[in-house]
Write an enzyme that holds these catalytic residues in place. Structure first.
Site, PDB file in Angstrom:
ATOM      1  N   ASP A 263      61.853 101.114  67.362  1.00  0.00           N
ATOM      2  CA  ASP A 263      62.495 100.564  66.170  1.00  0.00           C
ATOM      3  C   ASP A 263      63.955 101.004  66.066  1.00  0.00           C
ATOM      4  OD1 ASP A 263      59.941  99.738  65.608  1.00  0.00           O
ATOM      5  OD2 ASP A 263      59.918 100.501  63.555  1.00  0.00           O
TER       6      ASP A 263
ATOM      7  N   HIS B 166      61.685 105.498  68.265  1.00  0.00           N
ATOM      8  CA  HIS B 166      62.997 104.952  67.919  1.00  0.00           C
ATOM      9  C   HIS B 166      63.934 105.198  69.104  1.00  0.00           C
ATOM     10  CE1 HIS B 166      61.029 105.512  64.041  1.00  0.00           C
ATOM     11  NE2 HIS B 166      61.867 104.612  63.545  1.00  0.00           N
TER      12      HIS B 166
END
Length: 201
Positions: free
Chosen positions: A12, A168
């Site tokens: 993400d 991430h």
């Protein structure tokens, strides 16, 4: 649906400065993953093109990641989602219907402004597929080094035969952990796949 044990690695808030490094590791093991992209990142076009060319899935995360704006109301959320879809389409030619709600589909960030249950139904009715996660690397929380990310992910994976892992790619220590996560997964009989519209969510 894929048979056997599957890991869906998802990243993400990128792509970003560590995405090239991540793509090189993924290519080494021919592991396919999913990127939930944010629209305000620098070098977005170059990175999205590289991700698409390597055969990874690209999903919608958000244009800005400003929770107050995105979750101001339903229309604001849908505008952000469609704007991000258009941005990905512009840079890659891919019209993706994969998406991840900022904060996840059951977040409390939007309390009193957006009814998340209603938003989930709306997004699904509009033909999008949303994906949460069942293994959290905690790389946006307490985990601040590679070994912690590795430990969190492999511990989580040991409980699931189908895992959607949250990482991430804007966190360098999280990207550094990916090679060992892949090696662990392969040694333990997992296949690495990118999310598709019919993947389990």
């Amino acid at each position: 649906q894929p048979s056997g044990k599957v890991i869906y690695l998802t990243f993400d808030d990128g792509p970003g400065v560590y995405t090239d490094e991540l793509l090189a590791v993924l290519e080494k093991y021919n592991a396919k993953v999913t990127f939930f992209a944010v629209g305000t990142n620098t070098n977005l076009e170059r990175n999205l093109k590289a991700i698409a060319a390597a055969g990874h899935s690209i999903g919608i995360h958000t244009v800005t990641h400003e929770y107050a704006e995105i979750y101001a109301n339903k229309d604001a959320f849908l505008k952000d989602m469609y704007d991000m879809q258009a941005l990905i389409q512009k840079h890659t030619g891919i019209t993706t219907t994969l998406m991840r709600f900022p904060g996840g589909s059951s977040n409390r960030l939007s309390d009193n402004k957006c009814d998340m249950k209603q938003l989930v139904r709306t997004v699904t009715d509009l033909g999008f597929q949303y994906f949460d996660w069942n293994v959290d690397s905690d790389d946006a929380g307490q985990a601040r080094k590679k070994d912690t990310v590795l430990e969190n992910v492999t511990e989580g994976l040991s409980w699931h035969s189908t895992a959607i892992v949250l990482q991430h790619d804007i966190q360098p220590f999280s990207v550094e952990a990916v090679e060992e996560i892949i090696v662990w997964g392969l040694e333990n009989g997992f296949t690495f796949l990118p999310l598709q519209p019919d993947s389990p969510n």
